[in-house]
Enzyme design. Structure first.
Site, PDB file in Angstrom:
ATOM      1  N   LYS A  81       0.860  -1.174   0.000  1.00 12.80           N
ATOM      2  CA  LYS A  81       0.000   0.000   0.000  1.00 12.80           C
ATOM      3  C   LYS A  81       0.903   1.232   0.000  1.00 12.80           C
ATOM      4  CE  LYS A  81      -3.818   2.042   2.730  1.00 12.80           C
ATOM      5  NZ  LYS A  81      -4.698   1.848   3.909  1.00 12.80           N
ATOM      6  N   SER A 156      -9.685   2.005   2.948  1.00 15.97           N
ATOM      7  CA  SER A 156      -8.796   2.785   2.113  1.00 15.97           C
ATOM      8  C   SER A 156      -7.767   1.929   1.364  1.00 15.97           C
ATOM      9  CB  SER A 156      -8.051   3.812   2.966  1.00 15.97           C
ATOM     10  OG  SER A 156      -7.213   3.176   3.909  1.00 15.97           O
ATOM     11  N   SER A 180      -9.953  -0.460   7.127  1.00 15.91           N
ATOM     12  CA  SER A 180      -9.382  -0.355   5.779  1.00 15.91           C
ATOM     13  C   SER A 180      -8.679  -1.583   5.229  1.00 15.91           C
ATOM     14  CB  SER A 180      -8.424   0.828   5.711  1.00 15.91           C
ATOM     15  OG  SER A 180      -9.167   2.010   5.569  1.00 15.91           O
TER      16      SER A 180
HETATM   17  N1  GLN Z   1     -13.118   4.414   6.554  1.00 16.79           N
HETATM   18  C1  GLN Z   1     -12.515   4.837   7.780  1.00 16.79           C
HETATM   19  C2  GLN Z   1     -12.062   6.257   7.641  1.00 16.79           C
HETATM   20  O1  GLN Z   1     -12.330   6.855   6.662  1.00 16.79           O
HETATM   21  C3  GLN Z   1     -11.364   3.932   8.122  1.00 16.79           C
HETATM   22  C4  GLN Z   1     -10.177   4.154   7.257  1.00 16.79           C
HETATM   23  C5  GLN Z   1      -9.022   3.285   7.627  1.00 16.79           C
HETATM   24  O2  GLN Z   1      -9.176   2.239   8.246  1.00 16.79           O
HETATM   25  N2  GLN Z   1      -7.835   3.734   7.262  1.00 16.79           N
HETATM   26  O3  GLN Z   1     -11.451   6.799   8.498  1.00 16.79           O
END
Ligand code: GLN
Length: 489
Positions: A81, A156, A180
């Protein structure tokens, strides 16, 4: 050199093929690169493809194998990532702010995978600074879901999930602050594990919300996740929250019998908001587990409804502090011809950050400001403790917890972009796990509305071995994790 077609193989299978000399790491690497640049390119799963770096690493892995120095994961390709710093290769974090950033060092996770001999193919697309649930917040454009390119891959870590699902790479890394790893794994039909907070070092992983962020593996099977976590986990003194506790041989306990295991079904995870078709898939998975001798009982995690609101105070608060380092002076984007220092700060940050990141910085700064700290930040921390206590009480009664990963399947691109609250609710079943610091997994369990459904398994602190064991046993009696999207089979 002829290319071999190995994209349908898991990490474990590739390890066996390499050991048997059926193919070389260079052949594997070329096959992956060809798919990434060819059939996979429409998915927009990669921000950077590190072709030369990958081929050099692959040849080195082949040489080591010839000398008899290869480890289990030696020569197997993977993608990182784009939140993990990679020495000499751009690390964008999905942001214009870091579009030009080349890190002078490797993240701990990158180092570990390299030490294990794995070959990094490139950096995967992601929501900007890991803020999002659909990968639509990336400076580099949205990633498409390989099962249906009109759908989001989740976020994400959407690039990693899409790349693994489309068989562009056998494995990838992800990070999970509120879901995410698990949510995109569910939406793309792959297996993903968020370890216990502190299990994997955060060193060199660009910080979003430091008390919640955790790195983990994304792959096709639980067996692969076990092998990857063995390489990834372990103590690192450069992250003060990394726990000094031995790393179990997760791959050696995958076959353990599940008979008599007690699993809790939180009633809050099966109520309003859960898509009926998704619920049907989860029920079928529960039946499979019953056949394996698992006993289920209903439990209550009664503060579940407070998880999203608490998270959206704590995560923005931490992000507002973490992201203050991007000031146009030290690294990242700098505006043209600043008039003075203040102008430099304002325009560099104004131009460098996207809309969702700005929204979080504003919310977080507000929640931490003198007049509101007690009302919002402190209150959210108290709620966080209650949520953690609910889980710990549940683990007094059951060995693990099971439920859906996400209330719906992957939604359409653009469908939730104008409604942040609706987007935030995509993580309603995953966020509490981060607030409590627990390990959680998503396992492919079927399809609803023609799109993949993920089953979530939640364990007590440092109980990754049990989650991997549970997931592996399920994958021995079902084949959901082996299904590939038709266009990428
Ligand atoms: N969707 C959540 C956010 O927008 C979690 C994102 C994540 O786990 N990095 O913060």
């Amino acid at each position: 050199m002829d290319t071999v077609s190995v994209h349908d193989k898991t990490v474990a299978e590739l390890a066996a093929g390499l050991a048997a000399g059926t193919y070389s790491s260079e052949e594997l690497t070329r096959d992956c690169l060809q798919r990434i640049n060819g059939i996979g390119s429409e998915l927009n799963a990669f921000v950077t493809v590190a072709e030369e770096h990958a081929l050099t690493a692959a040849r080195e892995a082949d040489r080591r194998r010839a000398r008899g120095e290869a480890g289990l994961l030696s020569g197997i390709p993977l993608a990182h990532k784009d939140i993990f710093c990679t020495n000499g290769i751009r690390t964008s974090c999905g942001s214009r702010m870091l579009d030009n950033f080349i890190s002078p060092y490797d993240a701990h996770v990158v180092e570990r995978m390299q030490t294990a001999g794995m070959v990094m193919l490139g950096k995967t697309n992601m929501d900007e600074f890991a803020m999002g649930s659909s990968n639509e917040n990336s400076f580099y454009g949205p990633v498409k879901n390989p099962w249906d390119t009109t759908a989001v891959p989740g976020g994400s870590s959407g690039g990693s999930a899409a790349a693994v699902a489309a068989r562009l790479v056998p494995a990838a890394t992800g990070t999970d602050t509120g879901g995410s790893i698990r949510q995109p794994a569910a939406m793309c039909g792959i297996t993903g594990l968020k370890p216990t907070y502190g299990r994997v070092s955060r060193y060199g992983m660009i910080a979003f919300a430091s008390s919640l962020d955790q790195a983990g593996p994304m792959a096709r099977s639980a067996e692969d996740c076990a092998l990857l976590l063995e390489a990834m986990a372990g103590f690192d003194s450069r992250d003060s929250t990394c726990v000094n506790q031995p790393v179990p041989r997760y791959s050696e306990t995958l076959d353990a019998d599940l008979k008599g295991l007690k699993i809790g079904l939180p009633k809050e995870y099966f109520g309003e908001g859960l898509d009926a078709e998704v619920a049907r898939v989860v029920d079928a998975a529960i039946e499979e587990y019953r056949k394996l001798g698992v006993e289920f009982r209903e439990i209550s995690l009664r503060n579940t409804h407070l998880a999203v609101p608490a998270y959206y105070v704590i995560a923005p608060a931490e992000c507002s502090s973490n992201l203050s380092r991007f000031d146009g002076v030290r690294f990242g984007h700098r505006c043209e011809n600043p008039r003075d220092l203040e102008d430099l700060y304002k325009r560099s940050r104004g131009e460098g950050f996207g809309a969702e990141v700005k929204r979080r910085i504003l919310v977080g700064t507000y929640a931490l400001s003198a007049g509101y700290y007690d009302a919002y930040y402190l209150k959210a921390q108290k709620v966080r403790r209650l949520i953690r206590d609910d889980f710990l009480a549940a683990f007094g009664e059951v060995d693990a917890i099971l439920g859906p990963t996400s209330p719906t399947v992957a939604f359409n691109l653009g469908e939730r972009s104008d409604d942040p609250v609706k987007m935030y609710l995509s993580d309603i079943y995953t966020i509490a796990v981060n607030l409590a610091g627990l390990p959680g997994m998503s396992v492919p369990a079927g399809f609803a509305h023609g799109r993949p459904v993920g089953l979530q398994l939640i364990g007590n602190h440092f109980d990754e071995a049990r989650l991997l064991n549970m997931a592996h046993r399920y994958q021995q009696v079902t084949d959901w994790h082996t299904r590939a999207p038709e266009a990428f089979a």
